[in-house]
Design a protein around this motif. Sequence first.
Motif, PDB file in Angstrom:
ATOM      1  N   VAL B 131      55.953 110.057  42.697  1.00 51.38           N
ATOM      2  CA  VAL B 131      55.956 108.594  42.535  1.00 51.38           C
ATOM      3  C   VAL B 131      57.389 108.073  42.596  1.00 51.38           C
ATOM      4  O   VAL B 131      57.705 107.142  43.347  1.00 51.38           O
ATOM      5  CB  VAL B 131      55.290 108.196  41.197  1.00 51.38           C
ATOM      6  N   ILE B 132      58.273 108.717  41.829  1.00 51.05           N
ATOM      7  CA  ILE B 132      59.661 108.240  41.795  1.00 51.05           C
ATOM      8  C   ILE B 132      60.307 108.382  43.170  1.00 51.05           C
ATOM      9  O   ILE B 132      60.970 107.465  43.654  1.00 51.05           O
ATOM     10  CB  ILE B 132      60.459 109.009  40.719  1.00 51.05           C
ATOM     11  N   SER B 133      60.074 109.508  43.817  1.00 50.50           N
ATOM     12  CA  SER B 133      60.710 109.716  45.125  1.00 50.50           C
ATOM     13  C   SER B 133      60.239 108.703  46.154  1.00 50.50           C
ATOM     14  O   SER B 133      61.030 108.205  46.956  1.00 50.50           O
ATOM     15  CB  SER B 133      60.426 111.125  45.625  1.00 50.50           C
ATOM     16  N   THR B 134      58.932 108.401  46.125  1.00 49.90           N
ATOM     17  CA  THR B 134      58.420 107.415  47.076  1.00 49.90           C
ATOM     18  C   THR B 134      59.044 106.049  46.804  1.00 49.90           C
ATOM     19  O   THR B 134      59.504 105.358  47.724  1.00 49.90           O
ATOM     20  CB  THR B 134      56.891 107.315  46.968  1.00 49.90           C
ATOM     21  N   ALA B 135      59.067 105.674  45.535  1.00 48.83           N
ATOM     22  CA  ALA B 135      59.652 104.376  45.176  1.00 48.83           C
ATOM     23  C   ALA B 135      61.112 104.332  45.599  1.00 48.83           C
ATOM     24  O   ALA B 135      61.579 103.321  46.140  1.00 48.83           O
ATOM     25  CB  ALA B 135      59.524 104.144  43.678  1.00 48.83           C
ATOM     26  N   VAL B 136      61.829 105.431  45.372  1.00 56.13           N
ATOM     27  CA  VAL B 136      63.243 105.481  45.743  1.00 56.13           C
ATOM     28  C   VAL B 136      63.411 105.293  47.241  1.00 56.13           C
ATOM     29  O   VAL B 136      64.258 104.527  47.700  1.00 56.13           O
ATOM     30  CB  VAL B 136      63.854 106.820  45.281  1.00 56.13           C
ATOM     31  N   MET B 137      62.558 105.947  47.997  1.00 56.74           N
ATOM     32  CA  MET B 137      62.621 105.831  49.464  1.00 56.74           C
ATOM     33  C   MET B 137      62.482 104.369  49.884  1.00 56.74           C
ATOM     34  O   MET B 137      63.234 103.867  50.720  1.00 56.74           O
ATOM     35  CB  MET B 137      61.468 106.658  50.044  1.00 56.74           C
ATOM     36  N   VAL B 138      61.499 103.696  49.276  1.00 60.18           N
ATOM     37  CA  VAL B 138      61.262 102.297  49.632  1.00 60.18           C
ATOM     38  C   VAL B 138      62.453 101.435  49.200  1.00 60.18           C
ATOM     39  O   VAL B 138      62.979 100.653  49.981  1.00 60.18           O
ATOM     40  CB  VAL B 138      59.960 101.792  48.971  1.00 60.18           C
ATOM     41  N   PHE B 139      62.907 101.630  47.960  1.00 60.12           N
ATOM     42  CA  PHE B 139      63.943 100.731  47.445  1.00 60.12           C
ATOM     43  C   PHE B 139      65.296 100.984  48.089  1.00 60.12           C
ATOM     44  O   PHE B 139      66.109 100.074  48.191  1.00 60.12           O
ATOM     45  CB  PHE B 139      64.045 100.855  45.923  1.00 60.12           C
ATOM     46  N   VAL B 140      65.538 102.214  48.507  1.00 67.68           N
ATOM     47  CA  VAL B 140      66.800 102.485  49.195  1.00 67.68           C
ATOM     48  C   VAL B 140      66.801 101.833  50.573  1.00 67.68           C
ATOM     49  O   VAL B 140      67.808 101.317  51.045  1.00 67.68           O
ATOM     50  CB  VAL B 140      67.028 104.006  49.298  1.00 67.68           C
ATOM     51  N   SER B 141      65.638 101.840  51.217  1.00 68.42           N
ATOM     52  CA  SER B 141      65.588 101.374  52.605  1.00 68.42           C
ATOM     53  C   SER B 141      65.551  99.863  52.725  1.00 68.42           C
ATOM     54  O   SER B 141      66.204  99.296  53.598  1.00 68.42           O
ATOM     55  CB  SER B 141      64.348 101.945  53.295  1.00 68.42           C
ATOM     56  N   VAL B 142      64.760  99.226  51.875  1.00 71.20           N
ATOM     57  CA  VAL B 142      64.572  97.779  52.026  1.00 71.20           C
ATOM     58  C   VAL B 142      65.893  97.066  51.708  1.00 71.20           C
ATOM     59  O   VAL B 142      66.507  97.317  50.682  1.00 71.20           O
ATOM     60  CB  VAL B 142      63.451  97.292  51.096  1.00 71.20           C
ATOM     61  N   PRO B 143      66.347  96.192  52.612  1.00 72.36           N
ATOM     62  CA  PRO B 143      67.612  95.495  52.378  1.00 72.36           C
ATOM     63  C   PRO B 143      67.574  94.650  51.113  1.00 72.36           C
ATOM     64  O   PRO B 143      66.526  94.107  50.760  1.00 72.36           O
ATOM     65  CB  PRO B 143      67.748  94.591  53.605  1.00 72.36           C
ATOM     66  N   SER B 144      68.721  94.527  50.439  1.00 67.59           N
ATOM     67  CA  SER B 144      68.729  93.860  49.137  1.00 67.59           C
ATOM     68  C   SER B 144      68.339  92.395  49.257  1.00 67.59           C
ATOM     69  O   SER B 144      67.782  91.822  48.330  1.00 67.59           O
ATOM     70  CB  SER B 144      70.106  93.977  48.513  1.00 67.59           C
ATOM     71  N   TYR B 145      68.599  91.770  50.397  1.00 64.26           N
ATOM     72  CA  TYR B 145      68.238  90.347  50.481  1.00 64.26           C
ATOM     73  C   TYR B 145      66.734  90.148  50.498  1.00 64.26           C
ATOM     74  O   TYR B 145      66.241  89.084  50.127  1.00 64.26           O
ATOM     75  CB  TYR B 145      68.920  89.647  51.665  1.00 64.26           C
ATOM     76  N   VAL B 146      65.996  91.180  50.935  1.00 63.89           N
ATOM     77  CA  VAL B 146      64.541  91.053  50.883  1.00 63.89           C
ATOM     78  C   VAL B 146      64.067  91.000  49.435  1.00 63.89           C
ATOM     79  O   VAL B 146      63.229  90.183  49.064  1.00 63.89           O
ATOM     80  CB  VAL B 146      63.860  92.201  51.655  1.00 63.89           C
ATOM     81  N   TYR B 147      64.638  91.868  48.553  1.00 61.01           N
ATOM     82  CA  TYR B 147      64.280  91.737  47.138  1.00 61.01           C
ATOM     83  C   TYR B 147      64.677  90.371  46.633  1.00 61.01           C
ATOM     84  O   TYR B 147      63.991  89.779  45.818  1.00 61.01           O
ATOM     85  CB  TYR B 147      65.025  92.702  46.215  1.00 61.01           C
ATOM     86  N   ALA B 148      65.850  89.931  47.079  1.00 64.63           N
ATOM     87  CA  ALA B 148      66.336  88.645  46.597  1.00 64.63           C
ATOM     88  C   ALA B 148      65.334  87.552  46.924  1.00 64.63           C
ATOM     89  O   ALA B 148      65.010  86.729  46.064  1.00 64.63           O
ATOM     90  CB  ALA B 148      67.690  88.334  47.210  1.00 64.63           C
ATOM     91  N   PHE B 149      64.800  87.560  48.148  1.00 66.92           N
ATOM     92  CA  PHE B 149      63.808  86.543  48.514  1.00 66.92           C
ATOM     93  C   PHE B 149      62.564  86.678  47.644  1.00 66.92           C
ATOM     94  O   PHE B 149      62.027  85.685  47.151  1.00 66.92           O
ATOM     95  CB  PHE B 149      63.397  86.678  49.981  1.00 66.92           C
TER      96      PHE B 149
END
Lengths: 521, 319
Positions: B131-149
């Motif tokens: 679970v943690i590794s999958t989440a890490v993969m997603v959060f590392v890849s997705v650009p920070s501005y997408v979270y910001a939006f």
Amino acid sequence: MSEKTKYEQLPASAFERVPMEGRMHDKKLESKPVGYFRDAFNRFCRNKSSVVAAIIILMLVLYSIVVPWLCQNNYTRALTDTMYLNYGKLPPKVEGLEWMGFSGTEVITVNENDFYKLRAIADETGLDPIVEIIAGPYQDPSFNGKGKATMYYDLRVDEYYRMGMMYMTVTQQEYDAIQAWQDEHQIQIIFPAITDSKQSDANIWYKADKKGKPTLSKVDKDGDGFLELTNIYKTTTPTDTSYHSTMRIAADNDPEKPLAYARKTGTSSAPGYVIRVSKYNYFQYRYGFEPAFVFGTNANGQDIFTRLASGARFSFLLAIGISAINLFIGAIYGAIEGYYGGAVDLVMERVSDVLSGVPFMVVTTLFQLHLAKQVGPVWSLLFAFVLTGWIGMAARVRMQFYRFKGQEYILAARTLGAGDFRLMFKHIFPNSLGTIITGTVLVIPGVIFSESSLTYLGIVNLESSTRTSVGTMLANGRGYLSTDPYIILFPALFISLLEISFNLFGNGLRDAFNPSLRGTE
Amino acid sequence: MIKYVIKRILLMLMVFMIIISMCFVLVKLLPDKPAEQFGKDMELIKMRRELLGYNKPLIQQYFIFVQRSLLGMDWGISETLYPMSDVWGKFMEKMPATVIVNLYTMIFSVPLGLMFGIYAALKKNKWQDHVISTAVMVFVSVPSYVYAFLIQYWLCFKWKIFPPQMDAGYDYLSWSMFKSMVPAILALGFGTIAGLTRYVRAELTEVLTSDYLLLARTKGLSRAQTTVRHALRNAMVPVFPMILGEFIGIMSGSLIIEGIFGIPGVGPLYVGAVGTTPPDYNFFMLLTAFYTIIGLTSGIVVDLSYGFIDPRIRMGSKK
């Protein structure tokens, strides 16, 4: 212990004599030989997440190639036809996918006047924008008790039908053409003109004041609980046929006082008509299909689906071009550094040190300021990426060269008379191919990410009538985040999906080419 | 060791001087004609520029620049972005907002990152790790501005928990100011947490499978004892410099996130300086020098800290 004793007591019958006559050969291998790349490919295929990622990447690439090529849309016609400007901010709509949110509807809060306007659109065109009344009418919660409280409604509205009417000025030919199309398809485009020429909103065909507040008749003829609106359609005489339309609305049933469907403007030699058209139906006349945008339209009315594909195609092309150039420069630079070593290495390392010390943003900015006027923003962006981009690749190749150049087989090749060039590119370089391929692939998402950030910030301006990029789309959608989030959603979704799948794909490649590194991340 | 440190610092200063000189020349080669505007006294601008030495030969201007700006910290006066204000003063005024937002981000994301990383490493190949590794993969890849939006849309516009923009003013330590910073801190934090988790997990799993840990267990230490006393300390050797590097990097901040959440920091200053016509070259030079020095320093500190943290690593030795 028992095994050992067994071997000592093997019976003579277990042995076979070597035939003295004839020649003996090794058995031919029955399995196929597995080369380096085949081996890597097999290993890659066993990594399921990477294969899925590769398929997703392939689909995204296909989307970016096929869609701009197949879909003629308002984006490609932008230079000659500005009609699309009237169809801005339409939410995504796909028939059959309503349950996924592609329904073209939005939840809005309107006041009483706007509510009546929506109902008026439904009454006139037969296309009812109000899908569902969620709440209302309710009093303005911030009402302070003075005067009359404004009433509000929470509605789910179909944004495509909500567009309603617009005024257009057309020539005689266009007017006739629309009339002919109407008769053929039995879809009403032109609606009667109204008497109140000061009313700027084309949707208000009923008695209303300047603010759009309707004058309601006190009788509810339909019996649906809502008060009726009184129309203010302009009438004409039966003899003056120039304003007539062969297709008429239901209310137009008095033969003595037919409704006028246009207002005349222009000169007598070049007459023009000001007409009220239904935007939804006019779109069908103009483009030949009912408006339904898969990803919606942006604030300028450009179709996001095709525009995103064009932007993605541009980003892919840029990234692939840059990674190819970086590979070329980096491989040669790194090879020379690693192979010769010593003073050559020291000097060349300092050069790349200096270049990598310059913040990338500063490089891009300087290139934009210096070159954008001469060669255009795209080329100056490419130069900026190339100027510092090859350093990583060069470092990687250099490491590999240091690893391999001292090995015995190189010494053997040199003893046999191989030159420097041959040693470098024939003997050492192929050994570092695995790392190089992985590095080259991983450059692509990095470039796309940097490009989108730079265009988003406005440091690089790639927007033009024929070109766009994902970052530009994000920047343009930013202002509508609170009201029309889908404008920014699809570019953001695209870039997230791309980065995730490229990272997974890159990990898979690295594991496949260097199995010893597996699991270090 | 000291010799090596001095050598590295001198080398860094040399690289810095080369970069800044290149940028100076490149900037001076650009046309710098002040835009005419109503209410602007062009004669005055010309006179001021003459006095400041804009019309002297380039090499003379360069020496003035080194003397006054690099050594004297006088970076001139802004002409287009904040007309007539002191560039260095404006820069120092913007600095605290960037630093404080990024400091909060580090304070909340470093412990979380370490925690998740350690937990994932201890539960290697169990569902928690996956679970943690999958989440890490997603959060590392997705650009920070997408979270910001996403954060701005859901937390600020839809649920109205936080204000969409940071509050104005300089009262950085007040509660309402902190609350208005939270969206930006979250947007910046996800990426940091994910990156750190991935790194810690990788290092710790490697250490946990090493022979000396097995020895420690056979000598009778409990699993917790081996993990905390032996594995963690060794795994932190490469992790710590990384955290240190990020701490220095916080000063440069994030341009995009600062823009999205309206943080009055250094990032918008750069974008603004480049965005005006003509660009505000004084700001540009200062920020170039700033970003360059931050990048170079964090590189050096990371390299040198290896030697300080782990005495077994001898810096600068030949073998």
